[in-house]
Design an enzyme around this catalytic site. Structure first.
Site, PDB file in Angstrom:
ATOM      1  N   GLU A   1      -3.346   1.079  -5.964  1.00  9.38           N
ATOM      2  CA  GLU A   1      -2.396   0.019  -6.239  1.00  9.38           C
ATOM      3  C   GLU A   1      -2.127   0.006  -7.730  1.00  9.38           C
ATOM      4  O   GLU A   1      -2.978   0.417  -8.533  1.00  9.38           O
ATOM      5  CB  GLU A   1      -2.923  -1.337  -5.749  1.00  9.38           C
ATOM      6  CG  GLU A   1      -1.873  -2.421  -5.699  1.00  9.38           C
ATOM      7  CD  GLU A   1      -0.627  -1.972  -4.929  1.00  9.38           C
ATOM      8  OE1 GLU A   1       0.350  -1.569  -5.610  1.00  9.38           O
ATOM      9  OE2 GLU A   1      -0.639  -2.002  -3.699  1.00  9.38           O
TER      10      GLU A   1
ATOM     11  N   CYS B   1       0.873  -1.173   0.000  1.00  9.11           N
ATOM     12  CA  CYS B   1       0.000   0.000   0.000  1.00  9.11           C
ATOM     13  C   CYS B   1       0.903   1.214   0.000  1.00  9.11           C
ATOM     14  O   CYS B   1       1.556   1.514   1.006  1.00  9.11           O
ATOM     15  CB  CYS B   1      -0.918   0.000   1.224  1.00  9.11           C
ATOM     16  SG  CYS B   1      -1.973   1.468   1.336  1.00  9.11           S
TER      17      CYS B   1
END
Length: 252
Positions: free
Chosen positions: A112, A2
């Site tokens: 992402e 992340c």
């Protein structure tokens, strides 16, 4: 992993925090609680944790994203922004933090990058924005380190786990997202290191239910950390027609 997240509706997130028993942000954090569309490592953001020195109330603290480490045998320092939930419990360097300094990072989405076939290892890939289907806040599990000396900032790390069905098509990792009950347990007191590294807390670090997540391919604006506007959320087809997407409406 992340590497970016959002805090698009800080007022809504702050209201939701009251259900966890957290204090409301005060004027000290007014700047950091503004809408954020591209939060990046090294930036300071609000974090929820237990108070120290006998005050165990849930409170809001301002912390920098990323812990600076020097791996054994290496001269250069590295910035740690994520920790793998499957192995963090076994690492001596994380043991005290997982026992005493767990925290929650308020967010309402994250980014992402999907590796595009045929691109090299250093290619940026295709960015996706992931949010809850009802657009409610996300409580990301993490831990923090206190500053080594006076005048320093506390720094936090976001825990990651394996992907769910939605994320598997994009990346092999995702942040640990906690439901309210799990968030309370994550912030709860742990009597000893065995409890922290035992069965209870690791069970919370599981992939979020896939039916509750929506992933949308977005334009390249998010690739640049200087871009912190709603254009970072514009779907990729629209972004291609309008440059970096700045000034366009965000996702519904």
């Amino acid at each position: 992993m992340c590497g970016r997240y959002t805090l698009r509706d800080p007022a809504g997130v702050a209201r939701a925090l009251s259900r966890l028993g957290a204090d409301m942000p005060d004027d000290e954090y007014e700047q950091e609680w503004r809408p954020r569309y591209n939060v990046a490592p090294t930036q300071s953001m609000p974090v929820i944790c237990r108070g120290s020195r006998g005050n165990r109330q849930i409170e809001t603290s301002l912390m920098r994203w990323g812990i600076t480490l020097r791996p054994a045998g290496e001269e250069k320092q590295r910035l740690l922004i994520n920790a793998r939930a499957e192995s963090a419990w076994q690492k001596p360097s994380f043991r005290a933090s997982l026992q005493y300094r767990r925290c929650i990072i308020p967010a309402d989405g994250f980014f992402e990058w999907r590796r595009v076939a045929g691109t090299g290892a250093k290619a940026e890939g295709e960015p996706y924005f992931i949010r809850r289907r009802d657009d409610m806040p996300m409580w990301l599990a993490g831990f923090f380190e206190e500053p080594a000396g006076e005048g320093g900032d506390s720094a936090f790390v976001i825990m990651t786990t394996g992907p769910n069905a939605v994320m598997a098509a994009i990346h092999d990792r995702m942040p640990v997202i906690l439901a309210e009950d799990s968030a309370r347990a994550w912030l709860g007191a742990v009597a000893d290191a065995a409890s922290a590294t035992g069965a209870v807390l690791p069970r919370l670090c599981v992939p979020w239910q896939p039916d509750d997540l929506v992933a949308t391919a977005v334009g390249p604006a998010v690739n640049n950390t200087r871009n912190d506007h709603a254009g970072c959320l514009v779907p990729s087809a629209e972004a291609a027609r309008h440059g970096d997407g700045q000034g366009l409406l965000a996702l519904d």
